[in-house]
Design an enzyme around this catalytic site. Structure first.
Site, PDB file in Angstrom:
ATOM      1  N   ASP A 122       0.874  -1.164   0.000  1.00 45.91           N
ATOM      2  CA  ASP A 122       0.000   0.000   0.000  1.00 45.91           C
ATOM      3  C   ASP A 122       0.918   1.221   0.000  1.00 45.91           C
ATOM      4  OD1 ASP A 122      -2.376   1.604   0.438  1.00 45.91           O
ATOM      5  OD2 ASP A 122      -1.717   1.786   2.517  1.00 45.91           O
ATOM      6  N   ASP A 142      -0.337   5.074   0.918  1.00 44.25           N
ATOM      7  CA  ASP A 142      -0.685   6.137   1.867  1.00 44.25           C
ATOM      8  C   ASP A 142      -0.652   5.639   3.308  1.00 44.25           C
ATOM      9  OD1 ASP A 142      -1.367   8.427   0.104  1.00 44.25           O
ATOM     10  OD2 ASP A 142      -2.776   6.973  -0.718  1.00 44.25           O
TER      11      ASP A 142
END
Length: 228
Positions: free
Chosen positions: A12, A14
């Site tokens: 991922d 963020d």
């Protein structure tokens, strides 16, 4: 504690690679403050990992904002155009990504961000993101039908590897509960590095929970160990 060996790793972005979750909070609070509302950590946990139109709708509904989804996104986009280029790489990330790259472990990016948002966030970190040969931007990718916690993005991201690994051969790194749920729904193991404010009892679906990526030991999942 025993884990299954993996051959591929998905990240991922963020709040996991970059500290952009802090910037999202600033931006959303700026909009909420215009209407005397508070963007709470509880609401933040609810939307983390979702695509933009999904999280915009939830924020508007939860806070009772007199805005349409498009109005909310237009207003926050103007704020984030200034904020996102300021983001920084989270502790331990660069070491791990370069380590995996140097040992020819296939790595991919699986972010719910749009390509346009990614470009703003990555502008000062091109050396790092160039190490990812496979990138999936969930909001911009038509193959990602639903955002996290649906598993779509991880199926799409894994399918971009040339050898198309089975889900059980993929390890996911996430910071959000929605991301953990998505990875598990995809049949993948997931290492969670949550916001320190998160109640750890909510993270029971994660394969492993760490305070920082700097604490990760690759050999636990059959990956090449760091050299001291």
């Amino acid at each position: 504690m025993a884990f299954n060996s993996v051959t591929h790793v998905l990240f991922d972005m963020d709040g996991l690679i970059l500290n952009t979750e802090e910037l999202y909070t600033i931006g959303f609070q700026q909009v909420a403050s215009r209407f005397g509302k508070e963007f709470t950590f509880e609401l933040k946990c609810k939307i983390m990992g979702q695509q933009s139109k999904e999280f915009a709708g939830i924020i508007i509904d939860d806070l009772g904002l007199p805005l349409t989804v498009d109005e909310f996104l237009t207003e926050t986009r103007a704020i984030f155009d200034n904020l996102f280029p300021q983001c920084k790489i989270m502790p331990g990330v660069e070491r791990l990504v370069r380590h995996l790259h140097d040992h020819n472990v296939p790595i991919g990016l699986a972010t719910s961000s749009s390509k346009e948002s990614y470009d703003l966030k990555a502008v000062n970190h091109q050396d790092l993101f160039n190490l990812f040969p496979c990138k999936t931007w969930g909001t911009s990718d038509p193959e990602v039908k639903k955002g996290k916690p649906s598993p779509d993005i991880f199926f799409v991201a894994a399918n971009k590897f040339p050898d198309k690994p089975a889900p059980e051969k993929c390890l996911v790194f996430e910071d959000a509960l929605n991301g953990v749920k998505a990875a598990r729904a995809a049949g993948m193991q997931v290492v969670m590095v949550p916001d320190p404010r998160l109640d750890r009892s909510l993270a029971s679906e994660a394969t492993l929970v760490l305070d920082s990526i700097a604490d990760f030991k690759p050999e636990l999942f059959g990956l090449p160990p760091y050299k001291n």
